[in-house]
Design a protein around this motif. Structure first.
Motif, PDB file in Angstrom:
ATOM      1  N   MET B 238      -3.425  -7.071   5.017  1.00 40.28           N
ATOM      2  CA  MET B 238      -2.160  -6.408   4.677  1.00 40.28           C
ATOM      3  C   MET B 238      -2.231  -5.805   3.283  1.00 40.28           C
ATOM      4  O   MET B 238      -1.833  -4.655   3.059  1.00 40.28           O
ATOM      5  CB  MET B 238      -0.997  -7.400   4.763  1.00 40.28           C
ATOM      6  CG  MET B 238       0.365  -6.736   4.575  1.00 40.28           C
ATOM      7  SD  MET B 238       1.703  -7.935   4.313  1.00 40.28           S
ATOM      8  CE  MET B 238       1.891  -8.599   5.949  1.00 40.28           C
ATOM      9  N   LYS B 241      -4.453  -2.680   3.261  1.00 34.98           N
ATOM     10  CA  LYS B 241      -3.802  -1.571   3.957  1.00 34.98           C
ATOM     11  C   LYS B 241      -2.705  -0.945   3.079  1.00 34.98           C
ATOM     12  O   LYS B 241      -2.569   0.270   2.974  1.00 34.98           O
ATOM     13  CB  LYS B 241      -3.183  -2.138   5.252  1.00 34.98           C
ATOM     14  CG  LYS B 241      -3.032  -1.167   6.371  1.00 34.98           C
ATOM     15  CD  LYS B 241      -2.527  -1.869   7.653  1.00 34.98           C
ATOM     16  CE  LYS B 241      -1.136  -2.452   7.464  1.00 34.98           C
ATOM     17  NZ  LYS B 241      -0.428  -2.803   8.712  1.00 34.98           N
ATOM     18  N   ILE B 242      -1.924  -1.809   2.444  1.00 29.92           N
ATOM     19  CA  ILE B 242      -0.812  -1.319   1.608  1.00 29.92           C
ATOM     20  C   ILE B 242      -1.337  -0.588   0.376  1.00 29.92           C
ATOM     21  O   ILE B 242      -0.858   0.485   0.020  1.00 29.92           O
ATOM     22  CB  ILE B 242       0.123  -2.486   1.211  1.00 29.92           C
ATOM     23  CG1 ILE B 242       0.939  -2.921   2.433  1.00 29.92           C
ATOM     24  CG2 ILE B 242       1.048  -2.090   0.056  1.00 29.92           C
ATOM     25  CD1 ILE B 242       1.780  -4.170   2.226  1.00 29.92           C
ATOM     26  N   ASN B 245      -2.845   2.765   1.365  1.00 27.38           N
ATOM     27  CA  ASN B 245      -1.772   3.706   1.703  1.00 27.38           C
ATOM     28  C   ASN B 245      -1.044   4.186   0.454  1.00 27.38           C
ATOM     29  O   ASN B 245      -0.806   5.384   0.263  1.00 27.38           O
ATOM     30  CB  ASN B 245      -0.789   3.031   2.666  1.00 27.38           C
ATOM     31  CG  ASN B 245       0.341   3.961   3.100  1.00 27.38           C
ATOM     32  OD1 ASN B 245       1.452   3.882   2.600  1.00 27.38           O
ATOM     33  ND2 ASN B 245       0.045   4.867   4.029  1.00 27.38           N
ATOM     34  N   ASN B 365       5.790  -6.747   0.602  1.00 28.85           N
ATOM     35  CA  ASN B 365       4.930  -6.454   1.748  1.00 28.85           C
ATOM     36  C   ASN B 365       5.177  -5.090   2.389  1.00 28.85           C
ATOM     37  O   ASN B 365       5.330  -4.963   3.614  1.00 28.85           O
ATOM     38  CB  ASN B 365       5.065  -7.560   2.809  1.00 28.85           C
ATOM     39  CG  ASN B 365       4.576  -8.904   2.285  1.00 28.85           C
ATOM     40  OD1 ASN B 365       3.948  -8.965   1.219  1.00 28.85           O
ATOM     41  ND2 ASN B 365       4.846  -9.978   3.010  1.00 28.85           N
ATOM     42  N   ALA B 366       5.249  -4.066   1.553  1.00 22.15           N
ATOM     43  CA  ALA B 366       5.353  -2.694   2.067  1.00 22.15           C
ATOM     44  C   ALA B 366       4.844  -1.742   0.992  1.00 22.15           C
ATOM     45  O   ALA B 366       4.777  -2.089  -0.196  1.00 22.15           O
ATOM     46  CB  ALA B 366       6.799  -2.353   2.427  1.00 22.15           C
ATOM     47  N   SER B 367       4.487  -0.553   1.429  1.00 24.45           N
ATOM     48  CA  SER B 367       3.932   0.456   0.530  1.00 24.45           C
ATOM     49  C   SER B 367       5.026   1.091  -0.319  1.00 24.45           C
ATOM     50  O   SER B 367       6.122   1.384   0.170  1.00 24.45           O
ATOM     51  CB  SER B 367       3.238   1.534   1.372  1.00 24.45           C
ATOM     52  OG  SER B 367       2.906   2.651   0.587  1.00 24.45           O
TER      53      SER B 367
END
Lengths: 415, 415
Positions: B238, B241-242, B245, B365-367
């Motif tokens: 995770m 990936k974040i 991105n 937990n997010a871009s």
């Protein structure tokens, strides 16, 4: 006295961060402790005030009156702190919330602004009032009061800071500029990087100085060239009562009426009675030609300048108009977008007035004097905004906050 | 070319007033007509664009690319107008309402700001986009675009104005400054009395110039030195990936990540894999000593300056930290209060990060790339505010409105 604005700003920033983590309950305890401290230090505060007053020679009576403290006024200021403690806390309130297309849980919640600067005149009550509202809303404050109140402000802030320290908080949460020169004031207005907002509280001249010189965001407050338009369907007694209240209840404030516009169909019938009532308060009437013709000896001619003037005094400009359209046009051209009222019993005209007048507050059949944080039920007032950004109209605690987006995901990335 | 800013401002003010009385339905019709007009005048627009491009020698490729129009881009701009027409209208929305102690019925409703100024770079799409959003929200707009797009902007606004005129609206609803000198730009920023707000859209330099020179209220937008903090409990996949991105999906924009902070307990395990992925995008890694030791040859040393720098490029600063506290302290000190993210599976630390980070948008937990008006579901974006007054974070149509208090009484006066 040389002061280091960068240091003061930096200290405020750190204090603001620490304060942002404190609960409402803990802050309320400190506010009540501050009230007690003001009471128990009243003789020292009065001594400092006496030093200011002995220097206040050659100043006008109302100015000296606002500068003067006594036991009763200190008690009132202390009670004000108690009232701020009782206000509900806007911080943490969720103003909006939803789930976006990617499944992110987005909420928007209220947080403090950070560091607030207040520039004001020689009014010691503003020192404590502004400090309390900023503290309650989680902001550090830097105060710059009028130089004539220098000793009083220093002592008041000393008492507040001692209470902060006793309760384990940074003294830098509430700071006062100990150099009241214009040079320092100008630098203060340009303290970007430290001040999140600057709020001037005072007369038109002070506000314009701040707007012209500031580089940090400013909330413009308080100038009001307010109108009352009496339509031809207005009830005479209601119109008279509203005009007398709006003009005479407290003429020195920004929401007092400065102009009366009246429909030509009722001008001859209504004006003499309204003016007779105003004359009981010694209101000077400055009228256009049509109103002069009706009022004969009880008015003097208005100049073009009058229509743009906020008197803050027992003076009223009077103009006869031929329609609600003319009234709206005149108000949008000459008003200061503060508070405007129509007295009417015509539904369509009331709606037209509410829709087409561009102002912070627009009234039907009520006095403009209601534009006030306490009258609106906010329980406090940091000022009345006459600008359109951030806050418009009476500002309570909420105007001292901003929001942040809190977003919870589970690994989302943008496609 | 000499232009009369006072006249332009006064024209805009009158047009704004007229536009404030127009219904959403009628405005939407005009927006769709504007889209058709852009399509049917595409060859003229492209010819004007060609004149700008032939003068654009010695400029960098990405700059020229943003300046360049073709049939496809004009179609996209036209479609954008259709999308703005479909947005729901915030005007007239009642944001609050209550009855006060005197029985006054108080409602607070959304109204246009009035006259909006936009200062931006040589991007013709912004000309139409900003004009459409201002028009939809009932505001007159004065545009000041980059001088390199002079001919294109003039032609675009000519087409929009012709559509306004055909539909019975004032051409002054949308105006463009035909003098793109710095002297005129500076005067424009100080056009108090006409401009209700000024919004700069562009790079850090443009925004700072506006903040430093403006006397009208400014909404500061767009600078983002955004961080991702990878906690020791973060899921590796995770986190990778974040970060990839947030850094690589579109590195030139303000919500792209510029810094990676990583907990020391997982740095050795996670960093090589994350950096290997970033290297596929040729990301340059500027690391502190601890990260350098782990990454060996695939990173260069970061300087102190790096921690305060927004690269807007394929560059990432990497720092190893010993705790979430250290990460929060670093971010609050070096960040630009735009968008900050934590990757973690620790509940307490996620809450601490959300509470203690001072930024427009805070993520778990997010871009950070999600900080965007479209991604937030606003359907449009006038910019991303990094200041705390008026609007914070992505700004949609609502940020182009203010409120007014509408107060209905039956003769109330203030006691």
């Amino acid at each position: 006295m040389k002061i280091d604005l960068e240091k003061i700003g930096s200290q405020a920033k750190n204090a603001a961060y620490e304060l942002s983590l404190v609960s409402a309950e803990d802050k309320n305890k400190v506010l009540l402790a501050m009230a007690d401290a003001l009471r128990s230090n009243s003789s020292e505060i009065l001594a400092a005030n006496q030093r200011d007053l002995s220097g206040a020679t050659g100043l006008i009576k109302s100015f000296v009156d606002r500068l003067t403290l006594d036991e009763e006024r200190i008690e009132k200021i202390a009670q004000g702190l108690g009232q701020v403690a009782q206000l509900s806390d806007p911080l943490g309130n969720v103003t909006n919330g939803w789930i976006n297309h990617a499944g992110l849980q987005i909420t928007q919640k209220r947080v403090p602004l950070g560091v607030v600067g207040i520039i004001y005149e020689a009014r010691p009550n503003v020192t404590v009032d502004a400090a309390a509202l900023c503290f309650k809303s989680g902001n550090a404050v830097i105060l710059r009061g009028g130089k004539e109140a220098f000793n009083t402000n220093l002592k008041l802030v000393e008492v507040l800071q001692a209470t902060l320290k006793e309760n384990g908080y940074s003294e830098n949460t509430i700071q006062v500029l100990t150099d009241t020169s214009h040079e320092v004031a100008n630098k203060f207005m340009q303290l970007t990087g430290y001040l999140d907002v600057l709020i001037p509280r005072g007369g038109a001249k002070l506000i314009q100085t701040v707007v012209q010189n500031a580089k940090v965001p400013v909330i413009e407050t308080g100038v009001g060239n307010c109108h009352i338009y009496v339509d031809k369907t207005a009830d005479f007694e209601m119109a008279k009562k509203i005009i007398v209240n709006a003009k005479c209840q407290r003429p020195a404030v920004c929401n007092a009426a400065e102009k009366l516009l009246i429909h030509e169909d009722v001008a001859s019938e209504y004006l003499p009675g309204i003016v007779a009532e105003l004359k009981k308060y010694n209101v000077e009437i400055r009228a256009d030609q049509a109103a002069l013709d009706i009022l004969q000896g009880s008015a003097i001619p208005a100049t073009e300048e009058d229509w743009d003037t906020e008197y803050n005094d027992y003076i009223l400009g009077v103009k006869v108009v031929s329609s609600v359209d003319e009234a709206i046009k005149h108000i949008n051209q000459h008003g200061t977008k503060h508070s405007e009222a129509i007295v009417t019993n015509d539904y369509k005209k009331s709606q037209q007035f509410l829709d087409q007048i561009d102002a912070a507050a627009v009234y039907v059949n009520a006095s403009t004097r209601f534009t006030d944080g306490f009258e609106y039920g906010f329980g406090a007032e940091i000022g009345i905004s006459t600008q359109k950004l951030h806050a418009r109209g009476p500002m309570g605690l909420e105007a001292l906050t901003t929001t942040k987006y809190v977003v919870r995901g589970n690994g989302q990335i943008r496609e």
